[in-house]
Structure formats: C-alpha cells, structure tokens
Write an enzyme that holds these catalytic residues in place. Structure first.
Site, PDB file in Angstrom:
ATOM      1  N   ARG A  87       0.805  -1.227   0.000  1.00  0.00           N
ATOM      2  CA  ARG A  87       0.000   0.000   0.000  1.00  0.00           C
ATOM      3  C   ARG A  87       0.837   1.276   0.000  1.00  0.00           C
ATOM      4  NH1 ARG A  87      -2.101  -4.135   2.816  1.00  0.00           N
ATOM      5  NH2 ARG A  87      -4.320  -4.604   2.525  1.00  0.00           N
ATOM      6  N   HIS A 113      -1.120  -2.461  -4.470  1.00  0.00           N
ATOM      7  CA  HIS A 113      -0.589  -3.373  -5.500  1.00  0.00           C
ATOM      8  C   HIS A 113      -0.579  -2.771  -6.905  1.00  0.00           C
ATOM      9  CE1 HIS A 113      -0.115  -6.371  -2.532  1.00  0.00           C
ATOM     10  NE2 HIS A 113      -1.326  -6.891  -2.555  1.00  0.00           N
ATOM     11  N   HIS A 184       2.521 -12.808  -5.233  1.00  0.00           N
ATOM     12  CA  HIS A 184       1.406 -12.915  -4.283  1.00  0.00           C
ATOM     13  C   HIS A 184       0.772 -14.315  -4.333  1.00  0.00           C
ATOM     14  CE1 HIS A 184      -1.684 -11.611  -1.602  1.00  0.00           C
ATOM     15  NE2 HIS A 184      -1.544 -10.308  -1.857  1.00  0.00           N
ATOM     16  N   ASP A 256      -1.817  -9.675   8.583  1.00  0.00           N
ATOM     17  CA  ASP A 256      -1.595  -8.968   7.321  1.00  0.00           C
ATOM     18  C   ASP A 256      -0.565  -7.881   7.605  1.00  0.00           C
ATOM     19  OD1 ASP A 256      -1.711  -8.143   4.729  1.00  0.00           O
ATOM     20  OD2 ASP A 256      -3.712  -7.253   4.836  1.00  0.00           O
ATOM     21  N   GLU A 323       4.790 -12.698   1.191  1.00  0.00           N
ATOM     22  CA  GLU A 323       5.131 -11.772   0.116  1.00  0.00           C
ATOM     23  C   GLU A 323       6.424 -11.042   0.483  1.00  0.00           C
ATOM     24  OE1 GLU A 323       1.465  -9.364  -0.729  1.00  0.00           O
ATOM     25  OE2 GLU A 323       0.744 -10.676   0.873  1.00  0.00           O
TER      26      GLU A 323
END
Length: 358
Positions: A87, A113, A184, A256, A323
């Site tokens: 982000r 992304h 991803h 996350d 990731e």
C-alpha cells in the site's frame, strides 16, 4: 503438452487480452515437481510437489482458466504485484519535490498493489521458456496508474533440481520512480482446497514487525514481536493466536503485516526468511529472499463464494501468503529502506521457495 500433474488444461489459458496472446507454461524437474505459469499477470497457477508419501500435491490456490482469473474475487492469486506491491497511503507520494497524487484509491483510502490495472492484470511478453525456466517482460508506460517513468521489467521463474522455485526481478527506468515488486502466491501446504492453514507451523526470522492503522498503513517505527501473537521466531501454529483480542489482529481479521527480516549477509544475498510446514502432508517450504521484509497474510478476506481449481472453494484463512518485499508506504516514510529507482540503476531482487518434506 505432456499430461500435467496439476490436471490443468492448457487450452483454457489460450486467449487474447488487450490484443496479446495468453497461454499456460510448464516447468518440471526430475523430482516430481511441476510449476505452471501464465503470462497473464505473470501468475503462478500451480506448484505441484511430492508430499511425505510421494503423492503429488498442488500447494497454491488459483483458477483452472483465464476466465476464472478475470472473474476472480482474488485478483492477485499467484501474480506479480507492481509497480508498488502493498500500500501507498492515500494514493500519493512526493519524489524529488514533485507530488504524485493520481494513484488509484483501490483499498480503503489507499492505493494497493499498483492500482486498478497493476502488473497482475496485464499480459506479459514471454522472452524465453524451457523445461526449467520462463522469463517474462512488461513495459509500463510513463504515468501508467499514476507512476512516473517508463519502466521496463523482467521476471524469471526458474525451477532447480533442488526443488527450488527461484523468482528473479530486474527493472530499469527512464525517470526517477518508486518500485516494489513481489509475488502474491496463496499457499496451502496441505493442498489447494484444504479449508484452513491454521495448523501450519510457521517460523519467521524477524525480531520486529510494522504495526499498522485500521487501513493497513504502518504508523512508522517497528515494534518488537516479543510477548505478542506476532511472534514467530520459534515454530508456532498459524491459527493458535490468530483470534486473540490483539488490536493488530482484530483490525486485519488475522495476520496482514510486514515483518522486518533479520539480515546478516551482504546486500543482494538470499537469506532465510521463513519456514512453513503442513503437519498433514509433511511438506516444508523454506523462503529465502534478498528483500528486507516479508508480508504475512492469512487470506482473511476470502469468502469461499468463488470456485477455484478442481471446483474447490477457498474460505477465509484457507491459505497464507509470504510476500517478500520492501515496506508498505515507503515512499512516504524516509526512515524505511528506499524504494526509489533512478535512471542508470538496475532494480534487482530475488526470492526462492524451496520445498521438501519432514
């Protein structure tokens, strides 16, 4: 094409998008490992590895066809994300005194992304394909999705005899820009379609992580993982603490977050970032990277409504992503490792996923 261990039908990936041809490409080694890649989004469609009993097991989520990817609720399955993976706050940043504020707002108040049509949603050119590697290229025009500079990107997937899938990224630009590339893939080492990764045993070689606000933008300074459910310095089940009333987990509906990796080698060296194990299959995945961070995402927003490969449904937390990347919102955080790429420089990063059994 030989019969594929994944059961995929290559004909279902034969399509024209934006005037360019898409297809499915296969990599194989002599150990019964097979990787399928499509040039639509440079996506990893399947990774088949033998489990502890020797049974071929597809360990990434995805779709059986290009149509499946075009209609998917999860736009990033297996994709290369760019120009900026993760982000950028409020879709804006300043570089060399110039404000760039036209990035797409596609994730709450932020840009995610690479925008509406990031690298995950374009057709890449195939430069080379053999039994063991595929090299793809994409040229991103100046101002595409609001980012400055004409950017020429290459990504290579190489499958080695050591059951290693190595991903190498290179890029050059004609103007100063920001760049953060990642893959991803959504992993379930018990097999794509298994309903949960809660039992997966995870180790992350990181003493700290980046706490975020409710919109998943880091506050700034890192926090220690010690004494928190963010601590994976020792092997721990992914689901054991995921529902604890810890603010970071509540806001994200699970994990996350970016972990700041313990880096001991020279810049550009692959170093061990994480180890993940499925107790069901005995499949082990070690992740090595040159990047400074890894984003652990536990598929918190998957709904189970759509159908993936083999007509399987993918509910929330049916996969985890590791990731490897630079940090979220780095263009607005001068204390973070720089994501600026300038003319005359070459962006070069690599990640390896190495598979085995225990």
């Amino acid at each position: 094409m030989k019969n594929m261990l994944s059961g995929l039908d290559a004909d279902k990936f034969d399509r024209t998008i934006d005037g360019k041809q898409t297809a499915l490409y296969t990599l194989r080694n002599e150990n019964g490992m097979e990787v399928a890649v499509t040039n639509y989004g440079a996506k990893i469609v399947s990774i088949v590895v033998p489990d502890k009993a020797g049974n071929p097991t597809d360990v990434v989520l995805g779709h059986d066809s290009i149509e499946g990817y075009l209609a998917s609720e999860e736009a990033y399955f297996g994709a290369v994300c760019g120009r900026y993976g993760n982000r950028i706050a409020k879709g804006a940043f300043t570089l060399d005194g110039v404000v760039y504020d036209k990035l797409a707002i596609n994730n709450g108040p932020n840009s995610l992304h690479g925008g509406i049509k990031g690298f995950n949603a374009v057709v890449w050119d195939v430069l080379r394909h053999t039994d063991s590697l595929i090299r793809l290229a994409y040229t991103s025009a100046d101002s595409e999705e609001g980012f400055p500079g004409k950017l020429e990107v290459e990504v290579e997937y190489a499958l080695t005899p050591a059951n290693e899938l190595k991903i190498t990224y290179q890029a050059v630009t004609d103007k100063p820009t920001v760049l953060n590339l990642t893959n991803h893939s959504y992993f379930n080492l018990s097999g794509a379609g298994d309903p949960s990764v809660a039992d997966h045993i995870l180790t992350i070689h990181a003493e700290s992580y980046l706490p975020t606000d409710e919109t998943a933008i880091p506050y700034g300074p890192a926090d220690s993982v010690e004494g928190t459910p963010m601590d994976f310095r020792e092997p721990y089940p992914v689901g054991r603490r995921i529902d604890e009333p810890f603010t970071q987990l509540v806001w994200a509906r699970g994990y996350d977050h970016t972990y700041i990796l313990n880096k001991e080698g020279k810049p550009g060296e692959l170093e061990l970032a994480s180890t993940c194990i499925s107790p069901k299959t005995g499949i082990v995945m070690d992740t090595y990277t040159t990047q400074p961070g890894v984003q652990l995402y536990t598929g918190n927003w998957m709904t189970g409504n759509m159908r993936g490969k083999g007509n399987q449904r993918y509910p929330a937390r049916a996969a985890l992503c590791l990731e490897t990347q630079h940090f979220p919102d780095s263009p607005n955080k001068p204390d973070y490792p720089s994501t600026v790429l300038r003319p005359g420089e070459t962006y070069c990063e690599a990640t390896s996923y190495v598979f085995g059994t225990c």
